[in-house]
Design an enzyme around this catalytic site. Structure first.
Site, PDB file in Angstrom:
ATOM      1  N   GLU A 185       0.807  -1.111  -0.058  1.00 26.95           N
ATOM      2  CA  GLU A 185      -0.081  -0.080  -0.091  1.00 26.95           C
ATOM      3  C   GLU A 185       0.875   1.071   0.135  1.00 26.95           C
ATOM      4  O   GLU A 185       1.988   1.224   0.681  1.00 26.95           O
ATOM      5  CB  GLU A 185      -0.916  -0.047   1.097  1.00 26.95           C
ATOM      6  CG  GLU A 185      -1.741   1.283   1.307  1.00 26.95           C
ATOM      7  CD  GLU A 185      -2.722   1.008   2.495  1.00 26.95           C
ATOM      8  OE1 GLU A 185      -3.255  -0.109   2.704  1.00 26.95           O
ATOM      9  OE2 GLU A 185      -3.138   1.886   3.160  1.00 26.95           O
TER      10      GLU A 185
ATOM     11  N   ASP B 139       0.332   5.403   0.636  1.00 23.28           N
ATOM     12  CA  ASP B 139      -0.812   6.262   1.114  1.00 23.28           C
ATOM     13  C   ASP B 139      -0.666   7.956   0.847  1.00 23.28           C
ATOM     14  O   ASP B 139       0.428   8.375   1.484  1.00 23.28           O
ATOM     15  CB  ASP B 139      -0.832   6.021   2.704  1.00 23.28           C
ATOM     16  CG  ASP B 139      -1.421   4.533   2.849  1.00 23.28           C
ATOM     17  OD1 ASP B 139      -2.193   3.847   1.520  1.00 23.28           O
ATOM     18  OD2 ASP B 139      -1.455   4.051   4.090  1.00 23.28           O
TER      19      ASP B 139
ATOM     20  N   GLU C 106      -3.165  10.291   2.980  1.00 20.79           N
ATOM     21  CA  GLU C 106      -4.454  10.541   3.856  1.00 20.79           C
ATOM     22  C   GLU C 106      -4.352  11.958   4.358  1.00 20.79           C
ATOM     23  O   GLU C 106      -3.095  12.466   4.587  1.00 20.79           O
ATOM     24  CB  GLU C 106      -4.234   9.475   5.105  1.00 20.79           C
ATOM     25  CG  GLU C 106      -4.392   8.143   4.534  1.00 20.79           C
ATOM     26  CD  GLU C 106      -4.603   7.195   5.745  1.00 20.79           C
ATOM     27  OE1 GLU C 106      -5.523   6.324   5.950  1.00 20.79           O
ATOM     28  OE2 GLU C 106      -3.632   7.152   6.710  1.00 20.79           O
TER      29      GLU C 106
ATOM     30  N   HIS D  23      -0.777  13.122   5.690  1.00 21.86           N
ATOM     31  CA  HIS D  23      -0.214  11.887   6.345  1.00 21.86           C
ATOM     32  C   HIS D  23       0.107  10.675   5.074  1.00 21.86           C
ATOM     33  O   HIS D  23      -0.662  10.698   4.257  1.00 21.86           O
ATOM     34  CB  HIS D  23      -1.173  11.081   7.361  1.00 21.86           C
ATOM     35  CG  HIS D  23      -1.003  10.048   7.725  1.00 21.86           C
ATOM     36  ND1 HIS D  23      -0.258   9.535   9.298  1.00 21.86           N
ATOM     37  CD2 HIS D  23      -0.738   8.590   7.347  1.00 21.86           C
ATOM     38  CE1 HIS D  23      -0.158   8.457   9.347  1.00 21.86           C
ATOM     39  NE2 HIS D  23      -0.360   7.846   8.223  1.00 21.86           N
TER      40      HIS D  23
ATOM     41  N   ASN E  61       2.299   7.232   4.104  1.00 23.88           N
ATOM     42  CA  ASN E  61       2.980   5.791   4.647  1.00 23.88           C
ATOM     43  C   ASN E  61       3.150   4.745   3.600  1.00 23.88           C
ATOM     44  O   ASN E  61       2.387   5.128   2.299  1.00 23.88           O
ATOM     45  CB  ASN E  61       1.874   5.062   5.451  1.00 23.88           C
ATOM     46  CG  ASN E  61       2.452   4.377   6.705  1.00 23.88           C
ATOM     47  OD1 ASN E  61       3.431   3.836   6.537  1.00 23.88           O
ATOM     48  ND2 ASN E  61       1.372   3.838   7.423  1.00 23.88           N
TER      49      ASN E  61
ATOM     50  N   ASN F 119       3.916   1.121   9.268  1.00 24.48           N
ATOM     51  CA  ASN F 119       4.803   1.786  10.251  1.00 24.48           C
ATOM     52  C   ASN F 119       5.851   2.738   9.897  1.00 24.48           C
ATOM     53  O   ASN F 119       6.780   2.826  10.375  1.00 24.48           O
ATOM     54  CB  ASN F 119       5.266   0.702  11.386  1.00 24.48           C
ATOM     55  CG  ASN F 119       4.349  -0.027  11.922  1.00 24.48           C
ATOM     56  OD1 ASN F 119       3.257   0.496  12.378  1.00 24.48           O
ATOM     57  ND2 ASN F 119       4.825  -1.277  12.111  1.00 24.48           N
ATOM     58  N   ARG F 120       5.337   3.421   8.794  1.00 20.18           N
ATOM     59  CA  ARG F 120       6.735   4.217   7.923  1.00 20.18           C
ATOM     60  C   ARG F 120       6.063   5.648   7.596  1.00 20.18           C
ATOM     61  O   ARG F 120       5.874   6.027   6.628  1.00 20.18           O
ATOM     62  CB  ARG F 120       6.938   3.637   6.678  1.00 20.18           C
ATOM     63  CG  ARG F 120       7.585   2.154   6.724  1.00 20.18           C
ATOM     64  CD  ARG F 120       8.396   1.645   5.662  1.00 20.18           C
ATOM     65  NE  ARG F 120       9.249   0.568   5.604  1.00 20.18           N
ATOM     66  CZ  ARG F 120       8.740  -0.700   5.359  1.00 20.18           C
ATOM     67  NH1 ARG F 120       7.526  -0.869   4.657  1.00 20.18           N
ATOM     68  NH2 ARG F 120       9.380  -1.933   5.482  1.00 20.18           N
TER      69      ARG F 120
ATOM     70  N   TRP G 244      -9.313   8.710  16.521  1.00 18.17           N
ATOM     71  CA  TRP G 244      -7.768   8.751  16.138  1.00 18.17           C
ATOM     72  C   TRP G 244      -7.108   9.911  15.614  1.00 18.17           C
ATOM     73  O   TRP G 244      -6.269  10.564  15.592  1.00 18.17           O
ATOM     74  CB  TRP G 244      -7.372   7.563  15.817  1.00 18.17           C
ATOM     75  CG  TRP G 244      -7.389   7.109  14.319  1.00 18.17           C
ATOM     76  CD1 TRP G 244      -8.245   6.477  13.615  1.00 18.17           C
ATOM     77  CD2 TRP G 244      -6.620   7.694  13.073  1.00 18.17           C
ATOM     78  NE1 TRP G 244      -8.445   6.832  12.169  1.00 18.17           N
ATOM     79  CE2 TRP G 244      -7.312   7.227  11.987  1.00 18.17           C
ATOM     80  CE3 TRP G 244      -5.568   8.619  13.072  1.00 18.17           C
ATOM     81  CZ2 TRP G 244      -6.665   7.406  10.718  1.00 18.17           C
ATOM     82  CZ3 TRP G 244      -5.072   8.868  11.613  1.00 18.17           C
ATOM     83  CH2 TRP G 244      -5.507   8.400  10.676  1.00 18.17           C
TER      84      TRP G 244
ATOM     85  N   GLY H  56      -5.254  12.673  18.110  1.00 14.35           N
ATOM     86  CA  GLY H  56      -5.247  11.425  18.664  1.00 14.35           C
ATOM     87  C   GLY H  56      -6.807  11.072  19.154  1.00 14.35           C
ATOM     88  O   GLY H  56      -6.851  10.166  20.103  1.00 14.35           O
TER      89      GLY H  56
ATOM     90  N   ARG I  25       9.360   5.511  19.922  1.00 18.10           N
ATOM     91  CA  ARG I  25       8.497   4.300  19.361  1.00 18.10           C
ATOM     92  C   ARG I  25       9.157   3.106  19.076  1.00 18.10           C
ATOM     93  O   ARG I  25       8.626   2.063  19.320  1.00 18.10           O
ATOM     94  CB  ARG I  25       7.891   5.140  18.090  1.00 18.10           C
ATOM     95  CG  ARG I  25       6.971   4.059  17.417  1.00 18.10           C
ATOM     96  CD  ARG I  25       6.832   4.771  16.265  1.00 18.10           C
ATOM     97  NE  ARG I  25       5.641   4.083  15.173  1.00 18.10           N
ATOM     98  CZ  ARG I  25       5.103   3.960  13.962  1.00 18.10           C
ATOM     99  NH1 ARG I  25       5.531   5.347  13.497  1.00 18.10           N
ATOM    100  NH2 ARG I  25       4.414   3.154  13.159  1.00 18.10           N
TER     101      ARG I  25
END
Length: 292
Positions: A102, A104, A106, A119, A121, A129-130, A196, A200, A278
């Site tokens: 995928e 992305d 966003e 956003h 990814n 997680n990138r 989210w 958040g 993280r």
């Protein structure tokens, strides 16, 4: 005469085969390349315009009719105006399954007067997680802006109005998966993510502002059609038709690199490669390798 007919038939068969391997879309309305896949009762796809709607009953989305492997994917998008907190507008490529790939874009909404968050990814073999995030340097709700994903066997580049903002290189030789073996469709959506998306999940959607509307225009997939496993090699060959695989697209020009570095220094607000906490001090391998 029979031999001539046989020869002509062979030539025609070769031409058709090449066309099947290397077909790509250059001209055509958005409605000829995409269809609404959910929320059809309150969104519109007409000609070159796609209007997605979110209200309390449902969001909406559309996807490309075909899957692709490598190419350039352009879309003009105008985001939800005013108080868009809790909403997410998307434009992305994705395969299917638990080991999906995928890529992305966003767009995370915000309360009036606060900027959107762009956003980005990339998932490979089901693992993401990138994330990298940016503030826009323009008002993305006032007019249409061009969001392009350029994807070839060597690199993925995210562009906004022809300015690159991010690069992900192919480092399979170092054990890092790269999306190059699964056909991906193009997807768009507008949905409720107030658990989210904004701070958040602290800021919820104000439904008194509904319906929320995002508009897409001029979807242009100049890309190789996915025709099964044979496409893995066929779409990667650096031919004139497969222009995205030309050596010129293996890395950014000095001018584009300068543009990207300038934008990243001014507008990037999150980079997974710098989130030591993280990853508990073990940063992903690609973060230590040159991307540009």
């Amino acid at each position: 005469m029979a031999k001539l007919i046989e020869f002509n038939s062979l030539v025609l068969m070769i031409i058709v085969t090449i066309a099947l391997f290397h077909s790509y879309v250059v001209i055509g309305m958005t409605s000829s390349s995409m269809y609404v896949n959910w929320g059809a009762h309150h969104c519109k796809l007409l000609g070159d315009d796609l209007q997605l709607v979110l209200d309390k009953s449902a969001g909406s989305g559309a996807q490309s009719k075909r899957s692709f492997l490598f190419g350039s994917f352009e879309m003009l998008i105008k985001l939800v105006p005013n108080n868009s907190a809790g909403t997410v507008t998307t434009y992305y490529l994705s395969s299917t399954g638990t080991k999906h790939d995928e890529i992305d874009f966003e767009f995370l909404g915000n309360i009036s007067g606060q900027p959107y968050i762009i956003h980005t990814n990339i998932y490979t073999q089901g693992v993401g997680n990138r994330e990298q995030q940016f503030y826009p340097w323009f008002d993305p709700t006032a007019d249409f802006h061009n969001y392009t994903i350029h994807w070839n066997p060597n690199t993925v580049v995210w562009y906004i109005d022809s300015i690159p903002i991010r690069v992900f290189r192919n480092y399979q030789s170092k054990g890092i998966p790269f999306p190059n073996k699964q056909g991906m469709r193009v997807y768009t959506s507008l949905w409720n993510a107030d658990d989210w998306a904004t701070r958040g999940g602290l800021v919820k959607i104000d439904w008194t502002n509904a319906p929320f509307i995002a508009t897409y225009r001029k979807f242009r997939p100049r890309a190789c059609y996915w025709n099964g496993p044979m496409s893995i090699s066929q779409c990667a060959i650096p031919t004139k038709t497969n222009w995205w695989s030309s050596p010129i697209y293996n890395k950014l020009s000095a001018n584009k690199l300068g543009q990207m570095n300038s934008m990243r220094s001014k507008y990037m607000i999150y980079d997974y490669c710098k989130d030591v906490k993280r990853f508990k001090g073990v940063i992903p391998i690609e973060c230590s390798l040159p991307q540009y």
